[in-house]
Design a protein around this motif. Structure first.
Motif, short mmCIF file in Angstrom:
data_model
loop_
_atom_site.label_atom_id
_atom_site.label_comp_id
_atom_site.label_asym_id
_atom_site.label_seq_id
_atom_site.Cartn_x
_atom_site.Cartn_y
_atom_site.Cartn_z
N UNK A 127 14.13 9.40 -0.98
CA UNK A 127 12.72 9.70 -0.70
C UNK A 127 12.51 9.63 0.80
N UNK A 128 11.76 10.60 1.31
CA UNK A 128 11.48 10.70 2.74
C UNK A 128 9.98 10.85 2.97
N UNK A 129 9.51 10.39 4.11
CA UNK A 129 8.17 10.72 4.57
C UNK A 129 8.27 12.16 5.06
N UNK A 130 7.49 13.07 4.51
CA UNK A 130 7.62 14.49 4.83
C UNK A 130 7.20 14.81 6.26
N UNK A 131 6.31 14.03 6.82
CA UNK A 131 5.82 14.33 8.17
C UNK A 131 6.79 13.86 9.25
#
Length: 177
Positions: A127-131
């Motif tokens: 999971x990644x922070x998209x920004x």
């Protein structure tokens, strides 16, 4: 949706797209999830390795598989379409997702849910922070407390998840990674 942004003409039905998690190979290309058409019973690989959008809901459901009922985690993501990523609750993918999502503080930001193949049928979730494109780092030695599902669902502003009763007596409270 405003009329100006509505695409007129040929389109898909406004139904969610289900992505099922499974490591596979089709025509020499690896994939980690697929679409399933229940009418034709045909699986279509999805070769993209991630879905970017807003986490909108977590659900637990029971589905029959090979004559047995299995508990599934449905991860609902709002993006260009509504995507429902379905995986077994005791899979490495579900464990990795739940460990990561428990660490996210702000669900008003989009996330990227990625998949990567492991040995045999194993699929791992990242999971990644998209920004910022920064990965949520998890400790795989940690047990997964399934109350994470209700905690996240409450923070998303939704109803607490109640497991439908179906043959199984209870959901395990923890999963060991």
């Amino acid at each position: 949706m405003e009329l100006e942004s509505l695409k007129l003409g040929i389109c898909n039905l406004p139904e969610p797209l289900y992505l099922y998690v499974k490591s596979g190979d089709s025509e020499g290309k690896k994939y980690c999830w697929y679409y399933h058409d229940p009418d034709t019973k045909i699986n279509t690989p999805e070769y993209s390795t991630a879905v970017c959008g807003y986490l909108s809901e977590l659900r637990l459901t029971y589905k029959e598989f090979k004559g047995k009922e299995n508990m599934k985690l449905n991860i609902v993501v709002s993006a260009d379409e509504t995507y429902i990523i379905r995986t077994g609750i005791e899979t490495n993918f579900a464990k990795g997702f739940l460990l990561a999502i428990a660490l996210i503080k702000d669900f008003s930001r989009p996330i990227i849910i990625g998949c990567s193949p492991g040995d045999q049928n194993t699929v791992f979730c990242r999971v990644y922070d998209a920004l910022t494109k920064s990965r949520v780092e998890v400790d795989w030695g940690t047990q997964v407390d399934l109350s994470i599902i209700n905690t996240v669902q409450t923070r998303l502003g939704g109803a607490v998840v109640h497991q439908p009763h179906s043959g199984q007596t209870s959901l395990p409270s923890k999963l060991t990674c």
